[in-house]
Design a protein around this motif. Structure first.
Motif, short mmCIF file in Angstrom:
data_model
loop_
_atom_site.label_atom_id
_atom_site.label_comp_id
_atom_site.label_asym_id
_atom_site.label_seq_id
_atom_site.Cartn_x
_atom_site.Cartn_y
_atom_site.Cartn_z
N GLU A 1 16.22 15.30 -19.19
CA GLU A 1 14.94 15.24 -18.48
C GLU A 1 14.05 14.27 -19.24
OE1 GLU A 1 14.39 19.41 -16.16
OE2 GLU A 1 13.61 19.34 -18.21
N ILE A 2 13.44 13.36 -18.48
CA ILE A 2 12.60 12.32 -19.06
C ILE A 2 11.20 12.42 -18.47
CG2 ILE A 2 12.26 9.83 -19.27
CD1 ILE A 2 15.32 9.51 -19.03
N ASN A 3 10.21 12.62 -19.33
CA ASN A 3 8.81 12.62 -18.87
C ASN A 3 8.37 11.18 -18.65
OD1 ASN A 3 8.49 15.41 -18.97
ND2 ASN A 3 7.76 15.37 -21.08
N LEU A 4 7.68 10.97 -17.54
CA LEU A 4 7.17 9.65 -17.22
C LEU A 4 5.78 9.47 -17.81
CD1 LEU A 4 8.29 9.46 -13.48
CD2 LEU A 4 9.38 8.40 -15.47
N LEU A 5 5.40 8.22 -18.04
CA LEU A 5 4.07 7.91 -18.53
C LEU A 5 3.04 8.18 -17.43
CD1 LEU A 5 4.87 4.53 -20.32
CD2 LEU A 5 4.71 6.81 -21.34
N VAL B 1 13.29 13.02 -8.99
CA VAL B 1 11.94 12.87 -9.53
C VAL B 1 11.09 14.03 -9.04
CG1 VAL B 1 9.89 11.41 -9.58
CG2 VAL B 1 12.15 10.37 -9.50
N THR B 2 10.35 14.65 -9.96
CA THR B 2 9.38 15.68 -9.60
C THR B 2 8.01 15.25 -10.10
OG1 THR B 2 9.94 16.93 -11.61
CG2 THR B 2 11.01 17.61 -9.56
N ASN B 3 6.99 15.58 -9.32
CA ASN B 3 5.63 15.25 -9.74
C ASN B 3 5.16 16.26 -10.79
OD1 ASN B 3 4.67 17.55 -8.38
ND2 ASN B 3 3.93 16.39 -6.62
N GLY B 4 3.92 16.12 -11.23
CA GLY B 4 3.39 16.98 -12.27
C GLY B 4 3.18 18.43 -11.88
N ASP B 5 3.38 18.75 -10.61
CA ASP B 5 3.33 20.14 -10.14
C ASP B 5 4.73 20.69 -9.90
OD1 ASP B 5 0.55 20.34 -10.27
OD2 ASP B 5 0.30 19.60 -8.22
N GLY B 6 5.77 19.92 -10.27
CA GLY B 6 7.15 20.37 -10.12
C GLY B 6 7.71 20.21 -8.72
N GLU B 7 7.02 19.47 -7.85
CA GLU B 7 7.51 19.25 -6.48
C GLU B 7 8.47 18.07 -6.45
OE1 GLU B 7 3.38 20.67 -4.30
OE2 GLU B 7 3.66 18.55 -4.79
N SER B 8 9.63 18.27 -5.83
CA SER B 8 10.60 17.18 -5.70
C SER B 8 10.04 16.09 -4.81
CB SER B 8 11.91 17.71 -5.10
OG SER B 8 12.51 18.63 -5.97
N SER C 1 0.83 -1.21 0.00
CA SER C 1 0.00 0.00 0.00
C SER C 1 0.86 1.26 0.00
CB SER C 1 -0.93 0.02 1.21
OG SER C 1 -1.90 -0.99 1.11
N LEU C 2 1.94 1.24 0.78
CA LEU C 2 2.84 2.39 0.82
C LEU C 2 3.54 2.60 -0.53
CD1 LEU C 2 4.39 1.91 4.37
CD2 LEU C 2 2.93 3.80 3.63
N ALA C 3 3.94 1.51 -1.17
CA ALA C 3 4.56 1.61 -2.50
C ALA C 3 3.56 2.19 -3.51
CB ALA C 3 5.06 0.24 -2.95
N ASP C 4 2.32 1.70 -3.48
CA ASP C 4 1.29 2.26 -4.38
C ASP C 4 1.08 3.74 -4.11
OD1 ASP C 4 0.56 0.10 -6.03
OD2 ASP C 4 -0.86 -0.67 -4.55
N SER C 5 1.06 4.13 -2.84
CA SER C 5 0.87 5.54 -2.48
C SER C 5 2.01 6.40 -3.01
CB SER C 5 0.76 5.70 -0.96
OG SER C 5 -0.42 5.08 -0.50
N LEU C 6 3.24 5.91 -2.91
CA LEU C 6 4.37 6.67 -3.44
C LEU C 6 4.23 6.84 -4.95
CD1 LEU C 6 7.02 8.16 -3.08
CD2 LEU C 6 8.19 5.95 -3.20
N GLY C 7 3.83 5.79 -5.65
CA GLY C 7 3.60 5.91 -7.09
C GLY C 7 2.55 6.97 -7.41
N GLN C 8 1.51 7.06 -6.59
CA GLN C 8 0.48 8.08 -6.80
C GLN C 8 1.00 9.48 -6.51
OE1 GLN C 8 -2.74 6.65 -4.36
NE2 GLN C 8 -3.12 4.90 -5.69
N VAL C 9 1.86 9.62 -5.51
CA VAL C 9 2.46 10.93 -5.21
C VAL C 9 3.32 11.38 -6.38
CG1 VAL C 9 4.15 12.11 -3.73
CG2 VAL C 9 2.37 10.70 -2.70
N ILE C 10 4.11 10.45 -6.93
CA ILE C 10 4.95 10.79 -8.08
C ILE C 10 4.08 11.18 -9.28
CG2 ILE C 10 6.57 9.84 -9.79
CD1 ILE C 10 7.75 8.16 -7.43
N GLY C 11 2.97 10.48 -9.48
CA GLY C 11 2.10 10.74 -10.64
C GLY C 11 1.15 11.91 -10.48
N ALA C 12 1.10 12.52 -9.29
CA ALA C 12 0.16 13.63 -9.05
C ALA C 12 0.58 14.88 -9.79
CB ALA C 12 0.08 13.91 -7.54
N GLY C 13 -0.39 15.76 -10.03
CA GLY C 13 -0.10 17.07 -10.61
C GLY C 13 -0.78 17.31 -11.92
N SER C 14 -0.58 18.52 -12.41
CA SER C 14 -1.30 18.97 -13.60
C SER C 14 -0.56 18.70 -14.91
CB SER C 14 -1.57 20.48 -13.47
OG SER C 14 -0.37 21.19 -13.30
N SER C 15 0.68 18.24 -14.86
CA SER C 15 1.41 17.89 -16.07
C SER C 15 2.18 16.60 -15.83
CB SER C 15 2.34 19.04 -16.49
OG SER C 15 3.29 19.30 -15.47
#
Length: 141
Positions: free
Chosen positions: A53-57, A94-101, A12-26
């Motif tokens: 810089e590599i954009n993630l899926l 790694v930065t999320n879609g809002d540019g947060e590290s 569950s924690l691993a899934d949550s981290l994946g969601q944090v990384i994937g969050a944001g507007s871009s």
């Protein structure tokens, strides 16, 4: 006595981290740098020039699986980008879609045992650089 978490909690924690990384507007992204990873984590200033810089899926990671022990998420696909300079990759941020590290890690070549494995590790400006392997493990126990 140490805190001990279950396998289902680790997943569950691993899934949550994946969601944090994937969050944001871009698109979430990985920035690859030369040099040594900063010891202060993703809030610390890093050294070394930006290589690529590599954009993630979207989503950036698949569902967590049992890492035996722990919960493991793996990057979706083989995301890539073009090198900006000639250099040898040393670490990533790694930065999320809002540019947060979100997190930092080591990078190396295939079978190097680094947190993220790239091809190639030694880049030439304009050359495609791809993530070949990247798993994040949340420990259990």
């Amino acid at each position: 006595m140490a805190t001990i978490i279950s396998n289902s909690s680790a997943k569950s924690l691993a899934d949550s981290l994946g969601q944090v990384i994937g969050a944001g507007s871009s698109a979430s992204k990985v920035s690859i740098y030369e040099g040594t990873q900063p010891s202060g984590g993703p809030d610390a200033s890093g050294s070394g020039a930006l290589i690529v810089e590599i954009n993630l899926l979207s989503p950036p990671f698949g569902a967590a699986v049992d890492g035996n022990p722990g919960g493991t998420i793996s990057v979706n696909g083989s995301p890539s980008g073009n090198a900006l300079i000639n250099a040898t990759a040393g670490w990533f941020r790694v930065t999320n879609g809002d540019g947060e590290s979100v997190l930092d890690g080591s990078c190396g070549g295939i079978n190097s045992g680094a947190d993220m494995e790239l091809s190639p590790i030694m880049t030439v400006s304009g050359q495609s650089v791809s993530i070949q392997s990247w798993d994040i493990v949340m420990p259990e126990g």
